[in-house]
Design a protein around this motif. Structure first.
Motif, PDB file in Angstrom:
ATOM      1  N   THR A  51      69.807  37.797  74.464  1.00  0.00           N
ATOM      2  CA  THR A  51      69.149  39.199  74.274  1.00  0.00           C
ATOM      3  C   THR A  51      68.468  39.205  73.117  1.00  0.00           C
ATOM      4  OG1 THR A  51      70.598  39.719  76.091  1.00  0.00           O
ATOM      5  CG2 THR A  51      69.264  41.442  74.767  1.00  0.00           C
ATOM      6  N   ARG A  83      65.301  41.983  72.663  1.00  0.00           N
ATOM      7  CA  ARG A  83      65.237  43.288  72.810  1.00  0.00           C
ATOM      8  C   ARG A  83      64.572  43.552  74.164  1.00  0.00           C
ATOM      9  NH1 ARG A  83      60.755  41.152  69.941  1.00  0.00           N
ATOM     10  NH2 ARG A  83      58.690  41.372  70.804  1.00  0.00           N
ATOM     11  N   ASN A  84      64.939  44.818  74.504  1.00  0.00           N
ATOM     12  CA  ASN A  84      64.687  44.980  76.032  1.00  0.00           C
ATOM     13  C   ASN A  84      63.424  45.459  76.053  1.00  0.00           C
ATOM     14  OD1 ASN A  84      67.204  44.593  76.742  1.00  0.00           O
ATOM     15  ND2 ASN A  84      67.826  46.868  76.636  1.00  0.00           N
ATOM     16  N   GLN A  85      62.498  45.249  77.266  1.00  0.00           N
ATOM     17  CA  GLN A  85      61.190  45.616  77.487  1.00  0.00           C
ATOM     18  C   GLN A  85      60.946  47.089  78.441  1.00  0.00           C
ATOM     19  OE1 GLN A  85      59.645  41.944  79.164  1.00  0.00           O
ATOM     20  NE2 GLN A  85      58.264  41.980  77.586  1.00  0.00           N
ATOM     21  N   SER A  86      60.068  47.569  78.249  1.00  0.00           N
ATOM     22  CA  SER A  86      59.713  48.840  79.158  1.00  0.00           C
ATOM     23  C   SER A  86      59.909  48.464  80.567  1.00  0.00           C
ATOM     24  CB  SER A  86      58.379  49.584  78.560  1.00  0.00           C
ATOM     25  OG  SER A  86      57.330  48.402  79.295  1.00  0.00           O
ATOM     26  N   THR A 108      58.427  45.253  82.760  1.00  0.00           N
ATOM     27  CA  THR A 108      59.444  44.646  83.569  1.00  0.00           C
ATOM     28  C   THR A 108      58.816  44.578  85.042  1.00  0.00           C
ATOM     29  OG1 THR A 108      61.263  45.462  82.767  1.00  0.00           O
ATOM     30  CG2 THR A 108      61.776  45.005  84.908  1.00  0.00           C
ATOM     31  N   ARG A 134      67.169  48.680  85.542  1.00  0.00           N
ATOM     32  CA  ARG A 134      67.744  48.205  84.617  1.00  0.00           C
ATOM     33  C   ARG A 134      66.542  47.273  83.381  1.00  0.00           C
ATOM     34  NH1 ARG A 134      72.386  44.353  85.719  1.00  0.00           N
ATOM     35  NH2 ARG A 134      70.727  43.767  87.304  1.00  0.00           N
ATOM     36  N   THR A 135      66.463  47.771  82.064  1.00  0.00           N
ATOM     37  CA  THR A 135      65.570  47.143  80.975  1.00  0.00           C
ATOM     38  C   THR A 135      66.265  46.111  80.522  1.00  0.00           C
ATOM     39  OG1 THR A 135      65.952  48.910  79.558  1.00  0.00           O
ATOM     40  CG2 THR A 135      64.120  49.189  81.047  1.00  0.00           C
ATOM     41  N   THR A 136      65.530  44.770  80.578  1.00  0.00           N
ATOM     42  CA  THR A 136      65.889  43.831  79.768  1.00  0.00           C
ATOM     43  C   THR A 136      64.780  42.913  79.181  1.00  0.00           C
ATOM     44  OG1 THR A 136      65.933  42.073  81.568  1.00  0.00           O
ATOM     45  CG2 THR A 136      67.990  43.390  81.547  1.00  0.00           C
ATOM     46  N   ASN A 137      64.912  42.186  78.535  1.00  0.00           N
ATOM     47  CA  ASN A 137      63.966  41.438  77.978  1.00  0.00           C
ATOM     48  C   ASN A 137      63.363  40.212  78.870  1.00  0.00           C
ATOM     49  OD1 ASN A 137      65.662  38.953  77.906  1.00  0.00           O
ATOM     50  ND2 ASN A 137      65.835  38.794  75.812  1.00  0.00           N
ATOM     51  N   ASN A 138      64.009  40.245  80.163  1.00  0.00           N
ATOM     52  CA  ASN A 138      63.260  39.367  81.184  1.00  0.00           C
ATOM     53  C   ASN A 138      62.986  38.135  80.825  1.00  0.00           C
ATOM     54  OD1 ASN A 138      62.871  41.560  83.133  1.00  0.00           O
ATOM     55  ND2 ASN A 138      61.579  42.320  81.482  1.00  0.00           N
TER      56      ASN A 138
END
Length: 616
Positions: free
Chosen positions: A288, A290-293, A297, A392-396
């Motif tokens: 991980t 950084r999470n994306q918006s 997503t 859920r927001t992840t970095n995908n």
């Protein structure tokens, strides 16, 4: 398209070509030329079959015969052990450039005057060799009905009795007679007949006759093609499209529908603009960054859904050779659902009733565009539902890495396939300049025909173009060189797309998808590329392992990669390479023959020194 469908579509095309005036036809998945052979002025005669023993030949082929031959397919004279006389004809589709579903047809059309109201028997001696498992050799006979004078001039040709031996294909390796018996209607106009090969193999034909038989002779087909084969005969819409191709109206390039691919492209780019999995140490969490918006997503999920729907049918098609297999059945179900959705969109949103022109040599039919629109709409819905269900927001990064792999292999197979079709000294994608082509004027040529003739003029340039495609395919398969491969593919396919647009080649949808796929493979590295090429900044290395960094995943990926590359990369490339020496020998001989050609485009040749421009 399932191989059975290919077979019926190709047979149907032969039916139409015999029923209408001469039309140059092109099969475009990948793009293949169709060359016409034989003496055009002797296509229609009265009585029996001219040159049925194939004793008379010209440089074009057997006199009185003409054919539909994709790249690599040949009709040649065979003087070794003919059935009768001194020669027989051979349809040879064993060249590497011939695809497994290619259709090669040798045929002629004769007047029905001497046969009206009677039964006729078409008999020929045929043998085969080197047939692949799914290759089909079939003789065929069709009765063409006189057009009703009250029908519109552009109405579809009417067919009477028809038999193409679809339930009894020929596979004998020794000379053997085969018969077709059909009734000829009182209002028949012509009889079209011939032999075709679907796939890769060789078929010899000799001693072909057509004669009247007793009225009580059993017929080999008991219905017209429309009644006997229902959806398997050529669809009327295809017949209309072929007959109306010369008069099809011009269309503006800029249309309000272009906003749809623009929206899709923005979503694609936004979705793929993000990190790939980082170095893994002990768990997924280590990857991980950084999470994306939520917007990003949704974009990656829409992108994943769309490209899965676009690429997955082609993957199934490659593994659906056995009609009764589970993969083939899955493919048929998937295609059926997709077709149902396409027709629903046509009726609901565009008020298009009845049959659309089904998939054929063109990849840019109304059906194809509505098919893509259906994938776009379904992907929007699935992407939205997926995002609502999992907010859920992840970095995908894992989704992006898997999608990037799918796109890489899709591009690789397409590039290698197109490249091998061009890379050779004979039987390439664009064929050779036939006498028919050389005698035709520029004014009588379509833009696509001009492009095909341009490429066929120079084998060296055709091979150069093919080498670029093969190089892109080989580079993009490997993660370490995928970035370079995507860049090469982008350059090559952008040029192909511009040629397709500029010369009206009906593969615009497919080539534009390959261009976009190449861009999307580059997108995860966009920041690094900008730093290197524009900002003169250093950039950090990336993890090449992706999601496959655990030992058991790494070994699984390696085994799968070896199998896939061996089957779909090394074997085709190796087979083509083995054939090059023999092709070179034939090419040298053909080059020497061209020196004495009466055509300037063939005898001019190459020279380093030109004292003046020779632009004649």
């Amino acid at each position: 398209m399932p191989h059975g469908t290919y077979r019926f579509v190709f047979v149907a095309l032969a039916v139409v070509i015999g029923a209408i005036s001469h039309v140059e036809t092109v099969d475009a998945t990948p793009i293949r030329p169709v060359s016409m052979i034989g003496e055009e002025e002797t296509r229609t005669t009265t009585g029996s079959v001219p040159n049925g023993s194939f004793e008379t030949w010209t440089e074009k082929g057997p006199t009185s015969w003409f054919g539909v031959l994709p790249a690599g397919s040949k009709v040649r004279k065979e003087e070794n052990q003919p059935y009768v006389g001194k020669a027989s004809a051979v349809i040879d589709t064993t060249d590497d450039a011939v695809k497994h579903d290619s259709f090669s047809n040798l045929m002629q059309v004769i007047s029905a005057d001497a046969f009206r109201g009677k039964k006729v028997r078409l008999r020929a001696s045929i043998k085969t060799d080197h047939l692949e498992e799914n290759c089909r050799v079939q003789m065929w006979l069709r009765v063409d009905i006189k057009k009703d004078p009250n029908q519109p001039a552009n109405s579809v040709a009417q067919f009477g009795a028809f038999d193409n031996m679809d339930g009894r294909p020929i596979r004998t390796e020794e000379w053997k007679h085969f018969d077709i018996v059909l009734p000829v209607a009182e209002h028949a106009e012509n009889l079209a007949l011939g032999i075709f090969v679907i796939g890769k193999g060789q078929a010899w034909i000799d001693d072909l006759t057509l004669e009247i038989v007793e009225p009580n002779t059993p017929v080999t087909a008991k219905a017209t093609p429309q009644a006997a084969t229902k959806g398997h005969q050529i669809p009327p819409k295809v017949a209309e499209a072929i007959k109306g191709a010369d008069k099809a109206p011009r269309q503006p390039f800029l249309t309000h529908w272009l906003w749809l691919p623009i929206i899709a492209s923005v979503l694609f780019v936004v979705g793929m603009l993000g990190p790939l999995p980082a170095e893994r140490t002990t768990s997924v969490a280590d990857a991980t960054v950084r999470n994306q918006s939520l917007w990003a997503t949704f974009a990656i999920r829409f992108t994943a859904a769309y490209w899965f729907f676009y690429c997955f049918p082609a993957i199934l098609a490659e593994f659906s050779r056995e009609p009764s297999g589970i993969v083939a059945r899955t493919y048929a179900v998937a295609m059926g659902l997709q077709s149902s959705l396409t027709y629903w969109i046509a009726r609901t949103f565009f008020a298009i009733e009845g049959e659309l022109v089904p998939p054929n040599g063109s990849g840019d039919t109304t059906f194809n565009y509505l098919q893509v629109l259906g994938m776009f709409l379904v992907s929007l819905i699935l992407g939205g539902l997926w995002t609502v269900a999992d907010r859920r927001t992840t970095n995908n990064s894992a989704t992006r890495d898997l999608l990037r792999s799918l796109l890489r292999y899709t591009i690789a197979f397409a590039m290698i396939g197109y490249g091998l079709a061009k890379f050779g000294f004979e039987g390439t994608q664009f064929g050779t300049l036939s006498t028919y082509q050389l005698d035709k004027t520029w004014g009588d040529s379509s833009p696509m025909n001009v492009l095909w003739a341009f490429m066929a003029t120079s084998q060296a340039y055709t091979m150069f173009a093919g080498f670029g495609e093969i190089l892109a395919g080989l580079l993009i398969v490997w993660r370490r060189t995928a970035l370079l491969g995507a860049a090469v593919s982008l350059g090559v396919m952008t040029n192909v797309l511009m040629l397709n647009i500029s010369y009206d080649v009906p593969v615009k949808l497919y080539s534009s998808h390959l261009v976009m796929a190449s861009i999307l493979v580059l997108m995860p590295d966009a920041e690094r590329l900008i730093n290197i090429f524009l900002l003169n900044r250093p950039t950090a290395k990336v993890c090449l392992g992706g999601i496959w960094q655990r030992p058991w995943l790494w070994w699984t990926r390696l085994v799968l990669k070896i199998v896939v590359i061996s089957l779909f990369v090394l074997m085709p490339v190796g087979t083509r390479a083995i054939s090059l020496p023999g092709q070179w020998t034939n090419f040298v001989a053909a080059t020497k023959e061209a020196e004495s050609s009466k055509y300037r485009i063939q005898n001019r040749g190459f020279r380093w020194i030109n004292e003046v421009p020779y632009n004649r």
